[in-house]
Design a protein around this motif. Structure first.
Motif, PDB file in Angstrom:
ATOM      1  N   MET A 238     -54.744   2.364 -24.442  1.00 60.84           N
ATOM      2  CA  MET A 238     -54.944   2.427 -23.018  1.00 60.84           C
ATOM      3  C   MET A 238     -55.329   3.860 -22.655  1.00 60.84           C
ATOM      4  O   MET A 238     -54.732   4.808 -23.138  1.00 60.84           O
ATOM      5  N   SER A 239     -56.311   3.970 -21.806  1.00 58.46           N
ATOM      6  CA  SER A 239     -56.770   5.293 -21.409  1.00 58.46           C
ATOM      7  C   SER A 239     -55.827   5.913 -20.375  1.00 58.46           C
ATOM      8  O   SER A 239     -55.088   5.207 -19.679  1.00 58.46           O
ATOM      9  N   VAL A 240     -55.894   7.210 -20.270  1.00 60.38           N
ATOM     10  CA  VAL A 240     -55.062   7.935 -19.297  1.00 60.38           C
ATOM     11  C   VAL A 240     -55.391   7.499 -17.864  1.00 60.38           C
ATOM     12  O   VAL A 240     -54.475   7.252 -17.069  1.00 60.38           O
ATOM     13  N   PRO A 241     -56.683   7.374 -17.482  1.00 60.00           N
ATOM     14  CA  PRO A 241     -56.966   6.929 -16.109  1.00 60.00           C
ATOM     15  C   PRO A 241     -56.386   5.546 -15.789  1.00 60.00           C
ATOM     16  O   PRO A 241     -55.866   5.329 -14.693  1.00 60.00           O
ATOM     17  N   VAL A 242     -56.441   4.628 -16.735  1.00 58.14           N
ATOM     18  CA  VAL A 242     -55.883   3.292 -16.504  1.00 58.14           C
ATOM     19  C   VAL A 242     -54.362   3.382 -16.364  1.00 58.14           C
ATOM     20  O   VAL A 242     -53.766   2.752 -15.487  1.00 58.14           O
ATOM     21  N   PHE A 243     -53.739   4.190 -17.213  1.00 58.02           N
ATOM     22  CA  PHE A 243     -52.294   4.380 -17.112  1.00 58.02           C
ATOM     23  C   PHE A 243     -51.921   4.948 -15.745  1.00 58.02           C
ATOM     24  O   PHE A 243     -50.975   4.494 -15.101  1.00 58.02           O
ATOM     25  N   LEU A 244     -52.673   5.945 -15.281  1.00 53.84           N
ATOM     26  CA  LEU A 244     -52.388   6.552 -13.979  1.00 53.84           C
ATOM     27  C   LEU A 244     -52.622   5.566 -12.840  1.00 53.84           C
ATOM     28  O   LEU A 244     -51.876   5.563 -11.850  1.00 53.84           O
ATOM     29  N   LEU A 245     -53.625   4.696 -12.975  1.00 51.75           N
ATOM     30  CA  LEU A 245     -53.833   3.648 -11.971  1.00 51.75           C
ATOM     31  C   LEU A 245     -52.640   2.696 -11.923  1.00 51.75           C
ATOM     32  O   LEU A 245     -52.230   2.249 -10.849  1.00 51.75           O
TER      33      LEU A 245
ATOM     34  N   VAL B 185     -59.851 -12.472 -15.186  1.00 52.39           N
ATOM     35  CA  VAL B 185     -59.331 -11.127 -14.912  1.00 52.39           C
ATOM     36  C   VAL B 185     -59.274 -10.370 -16.225  1.00 52.39           C
ATOM     37  O   VAL B 185     -58.823 -10.893 -17.235  1.00 52.39           O
ATOM     38  N   ASP B 186     -59.735  -9.169 -16.200  1.00 55.12           N
ATOM     39  CA  ASP B 186     -59.761  -8.308 -17.386  1.00 55.12           C
ATOM     40  C   ASP B 186     -58.377  -7.693 -17.625  1.00 55.12           C
ATOM     41  O   ASP B 186     -57.568  -7.583 -16.711  1.00 55.12           O
ATOM     42  N   GLY B 187     -58.092  -7.340 -18.859  1.00 57.98           N
ATOM     43  CA  GLY B 187     -56.796  -6.805 -19.244  1.00 57.98           C
ATOM     44  C   GLY B 187     -56.397  -5.547 -18.497  1.00 57.98           C
ATOM     45  O   GLY B 187     -55.214  -5.305 -18.249  1.00 57.98           O
ATOM     46  N   THR B 188     -57.384  -4.731 -18.135  1.00 56.85           N
ATOM     47  CA  THR B 188     -57.096  -3.516 -17.375  1.00 56.85           C
ATOM     48  C   THR B 188     -56.504  -3.872 -16.014  1.00 56.85           C
ATOM     49  O   THR B 188     -55.504  -3.305 -15.588  1.00 56.85           O
ATOM     50  N   TRP B 189     -57.122  -4.841 -15.340  1.00 59.72           N
ATOM     51  CA  TRP B 189     -56.625  -5.265 -14.028  1.00 59.72           C
ATOM     52  C   TRP B 189     -55.293  -5.985 -14.135  1.00 59.72           C
ATOM     53  O   TRP B 189     -54.461  -5.891 -13.239  1.00 59.72           O
ATOM     54  N   LEU B 190     -55.089  -6.692 -15.231  1.00 62.44           N
ATOM     55  CA  LEU B 190     -53.787  -7.323 -15.451  1.00 62.44           C
ATOM     56  C   LEU B 190     -52.698  -6.256 -15.491  1.00 62.44           C
ATOM     57  O   LEU B 190     -51.646  -6.404 -14.878  1.00 62.44           O
ATOM     58  N   PHE B 191     -52.968  -5.158 -16.178  1.00 62.81           N
ATOM     59  CA  PHE B 191     -51.993  -4.062 -16.252  1.00 62.81           C
ATOM     60  C   PHE B 191     -51.814  -3.390 -14.896  1.00 62.81           C
ATOM     61  O   PHE B 191     -50.683  -3.201 -14.430  1.00 62.81           O
ATOM     62  N   VAL B 192     -52.914  -3.026 -14.250  1.00 62.74           N
ATOM     63  CA  VAL B 192     -52.841  -2.277 -12.990  1.00 62.74           C
ATOM     64  C   VAL B 192     -52.189  -3.121 -11.888  1.00 62.74           C
ATOM     65  O   VAL B 192     -51.277  -2.665 -11.193  1.00 62.74           O
ATOM     66  N   LEU B 193     -52.650  -4.361 -11.750  1.00 63.22           N
ATOM     67  CA  LEU B 193     -52.123  -5.215 -10.679  1.00 63.22           C
ATOM     68  C   LEU B 193     -50.796  -5.874 -11.057  1.00 63.22           C
ATOM     69  O   LEU B 193     -49.888  -5.953 -10.235  1.00 63.22           O
TER      70      LEU B 193
END
Length: 125
Positions: free
Chosen positions: A1-8, A62-70
Motif C-alpha cells: 500500500m502506498s503512503v498516499p493511500v494510507f494517509l487517505l 469497487v477497487d481495493g484502494t477505495w475499499l480500504f479508504v472508505l
C-alpha cells in the motif's frame, strides 16, 4: 500500500469519526432518553454500508484502494463497537437489564442482518 493511500485511509477514519459524532448527536437530540439510540443507529447504518461496499468490491465494482479508504477508513471511524459496549455496561450499572440486553443483542443481530443485506445488494449491483 502506498503512503498516499494510507494517509487517505487515516483521513477517512477522522471523517468517519466526525460523522459518527454528528449522527449520534442528531439522533440523541430527538430520541427518548435511556437508550443509546444514536450509536445503535450509526452502527446499524455502518454495518449495512460496509456490507454494500464489500459486496461491490467482490462484484468488481469497487477497487481495493477505495475499499480500504472508505471501508477501513471512513466506515471504520464511523462505527464503534467499544462505545456500544460501554453504553451497554452503563445500562447494566443502572440496572436497566432489558435495555442493556436489547442494546447488546440487538446491535449484534441488527448489525449482522444489515451487513448481510448490504453484501447481497452490493454483489448484485
Amino acid at each position: 500500500m502506498s503512503v498516499p493511500v494510507f494517509l487517505l485511509g487515516c483521513l477517512g477514519g477522522g471523517i468517519g469519526a466526525c460523522l459518527r459524532y454528528l449522527g449520534d448527536g442528531l439522533v440523541m437530540r430527538r430520541a427518548t432518553p435511556g437508550f443509546p439510540s444514536g450509536i445503535f443507529l450509526v452502527n446499524a447504518l455502518g454495518s449495512f454500508l460496509l456490507g454494500l461496499l464489500v459486496g461491490s468490491f467482490e462484484a468488481g465494482l469497487v477497487d481495493g484502494t477505495w475499499l480500504f479508504v472508505l471501508g477501513g477508513g471512513v466506515l471504520g471511524g464511523f462505527t464503534t463497537f467499544s462505545t456500544a459496549m460501554v453504553d451497554t455496561v452503563r445500562l447494566l450499572h443502572q440496572e436497566a437489564w432489558g435495555r442493556a440486553a436489547a442494546n447488546a443483542v440487538g446491535m449484534l443481530v441488527v448489525g449482522v442482518v444489515l451487513a448481510l443485506l448490504g453484501l447481497t445488494l452490493g454483489r448484485g449491483l
